[in-house]
Design a protein around this motif. Structure first.
Motif, mmCIF file in Angstrom:
data_model
loop_
_atom_site.group_PDB
_atom_site.id
_atom_site.type_symbol
_atom_site.label_atom_id
_atom_site.label_comp_id
_atom_site.label_asym_id
_atom_site.label_seq_id
_atom_site.Cartn_x
_atom_site.Cartn_y
_atom_site.Cartn_z
ATOM 1 N N GLN A 299 -3.827 13.790 -2.797
ATOM 2 C CA GLN A 299 -3.117 12.613 -2.321
ATOM 3 C C GLN A 299 -3.870 11.386 -2.840
ATOM 4 O O GLN A 299 -5.087 11.301 -2.666
ATOM 5 N N ILE A 300 -3.157 10.465 -3.478
ATOM 6 C CA ILE A 300 -3.800 9.276 -4.033
ATOM 7 C C ILE A 300 -3.281 8.050 -3.298
ATOM 8 O O ILE A 300 -2.094 7.724 -3.375
ATOM 9 N N SER A 301 -4.157 7.391 -2.560
ATOM 10 C CA SER A 301 -3.797 6.122 -1.929
ATOM 11 C C SER A 301 -4.019 5.015 -2.937
ATOM 12 O O SER A 301 -5.051 4.980 -3.616
ATOM 13 N N TYR A 302 -3.045 4.102 -3.031
ATOM 14 C CA TYR A 302 -3.174 3.058 -4.050
ATOM 15 C C TYR A 302 -2.534 1.758 -3.581
ATOM 16 O O TYR A 302 -1.683 1.744 -2.679
ATOM 17 N N SER B 118 1.836 11.603 -3.656
ATOM 18 C CA SER B 118 1.598 13.001 -3.282
ATOM 19 C C SER B 118 1.715 13.884 -4.518
ATOM 20 O O SER B 118 2.800 14.027 -5.096
ATOM 21 N N ALA C 105 -5.870 2.591 -7.628
ATOM 22 C CA ALA C 105 -6.140 3.665 -6.679
ATOM 23 C C ALA C 105 -7.386 3.359 -5.862
ATOM 24 O O ALA C 105 -8.334 2.721 -6.336
ATOM 25 N N GLU D 235 0.842 -1.196 0.000
ATOM 26 C CA GLU D 235 0.000 0.000 0.000
ATOM 27 C C GLU D 235 0.880 1.250 0.000
ATOM 28 O O GLU D 235 1.893 1.311 0.699
ATOM 29 N N HIS D 236 0.470 2.271 -0.776
ATOM 30 C CA HIS D 236 1.275 3.477 -0.929
ATOM 31 C C HIS D 236 0.383 4.701 -1.071
ATOM 32 O O HIS D 236 -0.834 4.589 -1.235
ATOM 33 N N THR D 237 1.018 5.867 -1.050
ATOM 34 C CA THR D 237 0.326 7.130 -1.300
ATOM 35 C C THR D 237 1.168 7.966 -2.250
ATOM 36 O O THR D 237 2.383 8.138 -2.022
ATOM 37 N N GLU E 156 9.038 10.081 -6.609
ATOM 38 C CA GLU E 156 7.617 10.106 -6.950
ATOM 39 C C GLU E 156 7.430 10.793 -8.296
ATOM 40 O O GLU E 156 8.099 11.769 -8.622
#
Length: 221
Positions: free
Chosen positions: A26-29, A21, A55, A17-19, A107
Motif C-alpha cells: 500500500q503506497i500512501s501519497y 493499493s 509517496a 492525500e491518497h493510497t 487505480e
C-alpha cells in the motif's frame, strides 16, 4: 532567485492525500496540482502547470523523482499521466482503446509510483500552462524593446522553439527541486514521441546546471 511563493494570477492549487493499493504493498501519497512561476529578468512571465505524486516513506534515503512530459510538440502530459504512469488511469477495453462515455478512472497497478515520485509537466501553451499578462509598457521600455534583437518572450509561441522550451522546463525543474527540498533525490526525466527528443536535449541542458547534481538519466518511451 526570485520568490516563487506568490502567484501573480490568482490560481487555486490543490493538495490531497491518497493510497494506491498494489498486490504487494500500500503506497500512501500526496497529490499536488499547482502552477510554478517562470521568470525573466526577475519578473514572472509564465506559469507552468504540473501534477505531482509524492509517496510517503520512512526510509532515510530520498526517493527517486521523475519529471514526465508528452510529445507533440504541443501536447500536455495527460496521455502519460492518465494513460500509463500515474497512480490512476482511464479504464481501457480489452483492445487498449477507450470505451464509450462515460469513461471510468481506476487505480493503476502498473504505476511508476511504486518506485519513483512523479511530476507531470504541461509545457507552456499546453494544458493549463500559460504566459502571464504583461504590464503596460512605458515609452522607455517600448524604445528599448524596439532596439533589442531578443524575441518577445511574452508570447506563447516563443516557448515553442526548441531552446526556449528547454530553458523553461529546466527552470521549472530547478524551482521545483528548491520548493520541495528534493535536491538529494535521484532525478530522471521521461518523455514519449517528441518528448523523447526533448529528454535527450534536456539531459544535455541540465548537465550545465551545477545544482542538479543527482541527475541520473532519461527514459524515452
Amino acid at each position: 532567485m526570485s520568490d516563487t511563493s506568490s502567484l501573480p494570477v490568482n490560481l487555486q492549487s490543490s493538495q490531497t492525500e491518497h493510497t494506491l493499493s498494489l498486490p504487494s504493498q500500500q503506497i500512501s501519497y500526496t497529490a499536488l496540482a499547482e502552477w510554478q512561476n517562470l521568470f525573466e529578468r526577475e519578473k514572472p512571465i509564465a506559469q507552468m502547470f504540473h501534477v505531482a505524486y509524492l509517496a510517503k516513506t520512512d526510509t532515510a534515503s530520498p526517493r527517486p523523482l521523475t519529471f514526465v512530459f508528452n510529445g507533440g510538440p504541443g501536447a500536455a502530459s495527460a496521455y502519460l499521466h492518465m494513460g500509463a504512469l500515474g497512480p490512476k488511469r482511464l479504464s481501457f477495453d480489452d483492445r487498449g482503446s477507450l470505451p464509450k462515455p462515460p469513461v471510468q478512472v481506476v487505480e493503476n497497478t502498473e504505476s511508476w509510483l511504486s518506485f519513483t515520485d512523479l511530476v507531470f509537466i504541461d509545457p507552456i501553451g499546453t494544458g493549463f500552462s500559460r504566459v502571464l499578462p504583461q504590464e503596460k509598457e512605458t515609452p522607455e521600455q517600448k524604445s528599448e524593446k524596439s532596439n533589442s534583437t531578443e524575441p518577445d518572450s511574452s508570447k506563447e509561441t516563443q516557448f515553442w522553439g526548441v531552446e526556449r522550451d528547454l530553458k523553461a522546463i529546466g527552470e521549472f525543474i530547478v524551482r521545483f527541486l528548491s520548493r520541495h527540498h528534493r535536491w538529494l533525490s535521484p532525478i530522471f526525466i521521461a518523455g514519449e514521441s517528441y518528448g523523447g527528443f526533448r529528454v535527450a536535449k534536456l539531459a544535455h541542458h541540465l548537465k550545465w546546471i551545477p545544482m542538479v547534481g543527482q541527475f541520473e538519466g532519461i527514459v524515452k518511451l
